[in-house]
Design a protein around this motif. Sequence first.
Motif, short mmCIF file in Angstrom:
data_model
loop_
_atom_site.label_atom_id
_atom_site.label_comp_id
_atom_site.label_asym_id
_atom_site.label_seq_id
_atom_site.Cartn_x
_atom_site.Cartn_y
_atom_site.Cartn_z
N ILE A 310 32.80 21.02 33.20
CA ILE A 310 34.01 20.36 32.69
C ILE A 310 34.67 21.19 31.61
CG2 ILE A 310 34.86 18.33 31.43
CD1 ILE A 310 32.67 16.70 32.89
N GLY A 311 33.89 21.64 30.63
CA GLY A 311 34.44 22.48 29.57
C GLY A 311 34.99 23.78 30.09
N LEU A 312 34.28 24.36 31.06
CA LEU A 312 34.71 25.63 31.66
C LEU A 312 36.07 25.51 32.32
CD1 LEU A 312 34.23 28.51 32.80
CD2 LEU A 312 32.96 27.42 34.66
N PHE A 313 36.27 24.44 33.10
CA PHE A 313 37.54 24.24 33.78
C PHE A 313 38.70 24.11 32.79
CE2 PHE A 313 35.01 22.42 37.49
CZ PHE A 313 35.26 23.51 38.31
N VAL A 314 38.44 23.49 31.64
CA VAL A 314 39.48 23.34 30.63
C VAL A 314 39.86 24.70 30.05
CG1 VAL A 314 40.04 22.37 28.36
CG2 VAL A 314 38.84 20.98 30.04
N VAL A 315 38.87 25.52 29.73
CA VAL A 315 39.14 26.85 29.16
C VAL A 315 39.92 27.72 30.15
CG1 VAL A 315 38.10 28.99 28.31
CG2 VAL A 315 37.15 26.78 27.62
N VAL A 316 39.49 27.71 31.40
CA VAL A 316 40.19 28.50 32.43
C VAL A 316 41.61 27.96 32.62
CG1 VAL A 316 40.23 29.14 34.87
CG2 VAL A 316 38.08 29.18 33.60
N SER A 351 33.81 41.82 40.52
CA SER A 351 33.11 40.53 40.60
C SER A 351 31.60 40.74 40.56
CB SER A 351 33.48 39.80 41.90
OG SER A 351 34.86 39.55 41.96
N ALA A 352 31.12 41.73 41.31
CA ALA A 352 29.68 41.98 41.38
C ALA A 352 29.13 42.49 40.05
CB ALA A 352 29.39 42.99 42.49
N ILE A 353 29.83 43.46 39.45
CA ILE A 353 29.35 44.03 38.19
C ILE A 353 29.38 43.00 37.08
CG2 ILE A 353 29.86 45.74 36.39
CD1 ILE A 353 30.93 47.55 38.69
N ALA A 354 30.47 42.23 37.01
CA ALA A 354 30.57 41.20 35.97
C ALA A 354 29.50 40.14 36.15
CB ALA A 354 31.96 40.57 36.01
N SER A 355 29.26 39.73 37.39
CA SER A 355 28.29 38.67 37.67
C SER A 355 26.84 39.12 37.45
CB SER A 355 28.44 38.17 39.10
OG SER A 355 29.71 37.58 39.28
N ALA A 356 26.63 40.44 37.41
CA ALA A 356 25.28 40.94 37.15
C ALA A 356 24.86 40.74 35.70
CB ALA A 356 25.20 42.43 37.50
N PHE A 357 25.85 40.58 34.81
CA PHE A 357 25.54 40.50 33.39
C PHE A 357 26.02 39.21 32.72
CE2 PHE A 357 25.77 44.99 34.49
CZ PHE A 357 24.55 45.44 34.01
N VAL A 358 26.94 38.51 33.34
CA VAL A 358 27.40 37.23 32.78
C VAL A 358 27.33 36.18 33.88
CG1 VAL A 358 28.95 38.34 31.13
CG2 VAL A 358 29.84 37.66 33.35
N PHE A 363 33.06 33.20 35.74
CA PHE A 363 33.83 34.34 36.25
C PHE A 363 34.59 33.94 37.51
CE2 PHE A 363 34.55 38.11 38.78
CZ PHE A 363 35.13 38.96 37.85
N ALA A 364 33.92 33.24 38.41
CA ALA A 364 34.58 32.81 39.65
C ALA A 364 35.74 31.87 39.34
CB ALA A 364 33.57 32.12 40.57
N ALA A 365 35.51 30.92 38.42
CA ALA A 365 36.57 29.97 38.04
C ALA A 365 37.77 30.69 37.44
CB ALA A 365 36.02 28.95 37.06
N THR A 366 37.50 31.75 36.70
CA THR A 366 38.57 32.52 36.06
C THR A 366 39.37 33.31 37.09
OG1 THR A 366 37.18 32.78 34.10
CG2 THR A 366 39.09 34.24 34.28
N MET A 367 38.69 33.81 38.10
CA MET A 367 39.34 34.69 39.08
C MET A 367 40.16 33.95 40.13
SD MET A 367 39.03 37.93 38.51
CE MET A 367 39.30 38.65 40.13
N ILE A 368 39.91 32.67 40.32
CA ILE A 368 40.63 31.93 41.37
C ILE A 368 42.16 31.97 41.16
CG2 ILE A 368 41.07 29.63 42.33
CD1 ILE A 368 38.02 29.16 42.02
#
Length: 450
Positions: A310-316, A351-358, A363-368
Motif C-alpha cells: 500500500i505504501g509503495l503504491f502511494v510513493v510510486v 531490471s535484472a541488475i537492479a533486482s539483484a540488489f534491491v 522496482f517493478a511498480a516504479t517501471m510500469i
Amino acid sequence: MIAQILAVTIFVVMFALIVSEKIERQWVSLGCGALMMIVVFGICMHDGRAIWDTCNLAEMTGSHFWYVKDAAEEASSGVNWATILFIAGMMIMVEGMGKSGFFRWLCLRIAKAVKYKAVPILLSFMIISFVLAMFIDSITVILFLAAVTVELAQLLKFSPVPVILAEVFCANLGGSATMCGDPPNIIIGTSLGYSFGDFITNTGVIAVMALAAVILYFYFCFRNELVQEADPGDAASYPEPSSAIHSKRAFFTSCVIFAIAVVLLVTHAMTGLTVATIGVGIAILTLITAGKDALELIKKVDYKTLLFFIGLFVVVGGLERTGILELIASLIEKISGNNAKLMIAIILWISAIASAFVDNIPFAATMIPVINSLSAATGMDLSILAWTLAVGTDIGGSATPIGASANVVGISIASQNGHMIGWGKYCKYLAPATLIVLVISLIEIYIRYF
C-alpha cells in the motif's frame, strides 16, 4: 520542480531504508507514502484530488473492480487494491494447504518415487519448485521445500545446500511464468490489464525453455558432490508420505480449493472475474471449510507485506504525478534512439541488475508507468515491454542472496540447521545461472517478437 525533487528524495530515502533493513519495510513504505501525500501533493502541489486518486478507494465500489468483460479494463493506477486483495486471498489459501500437510506430503511422495536417491531428488525438487511457484508465492514454496530437503538430507547424509540453492532459483524462475507466480507479475498484470493466459503464453514459454537449461546447469554443478556424499541408509527410517497428513478431510478440501483457484485464474479472461474477485472468493471458501481454524488462518496472513504494498503504491503514484517517470522514459528513449531491440535490452538488463540488489517489487511498480510512457512515445508494443520487465525483475532477483525474499528464506532455513550459505557460495552458482537465463530470455524475445 520542487515537487519533483521532493518526490525523488522521498523515493530514494525509501529505497535506502528498505535496503538497510534497520526499519521494517512496511513502516518505511507507509511513512514515505504519507510524506508523499502530505508534503508533495498537499504542501507543494495543493492538489487534494491527487491524494484521493492515488488512494484509489473509489475503485473498489465500481462493478468493473469485481467483474469485467475485457481484461484490459482491469488496468489500475494509484494503490492497486486488486493486487492487495488477491495476494491476501492467496495467503489464506496457502496457509490452509500448509496446515493440511499438503506441501510436506508432496515432497515426501516425490522423494519416495525416486527411491530417496540424492541426484534424482535434486532434479525432481527443482521441477516441483518451479511448478508450485507458478501458482503459489515463492516464499511459501521454499519455506516448505527447504524444510523437507533438510530432513531428507539428514536421513540420506548429504548436504542440503546444493538442493536448496537449485530450489530457490527454480522457484524464482517458476514465479516468472504466470501472473500469480511472483508479486511483480501480479502488479504488472493488474496494472496493465493482462490475464493469466497472457502471462503463461509469453513469460511462461520463456520460463519453461529456460528451465531445461537450468536443470542441466545445476545437474552438472552438483551431481558429483551429491553422489559422493549421499548414503542410502536404512529404508525403514524413511518417513512415509501419509505421515504428513493429519486430517484426510482437510487435505482433500485444500486440494480441491487449490484446483478451483487454478481453474479460475486460467479462465478469468473468459469468465470476466477479476483477480480481486478470485482472491476474495478463494479466501472465503478456505475460511468456511476451515471451520474453527478460520481465525488461526486469518492471524497468519502476512499483513506486513500487504501494508508494504500500500505504501509503495502511494510513493510510486507520487513519482508518476510529478512527471518523474516520464522523464525516465524519455531518457531510455533517447539512449535507445528508437531502436526497439536496444530498448528491450536496456529494460531487461536494468531490471535484472537492479533486482539483484534491491527488492524487485518496488522496482517493478516504479517501471510500469515508465514502460507505459515509452510505449506511448515510441509506438512500441506495450505487451513486449511488459514481458521484458517481468522476466528481468523476476529472474534478476536470483543473482544475489538479497535479491528476492525466497533467497533469504532458503538461506535462513539452511543456516538454522547448521548449513551456512555465504555470498561467495551463493553467487558462485546462482549468478551464472541468472546470466544464462537472461541471455536465453533476450534471445527468445528477439526471435518471437521481432
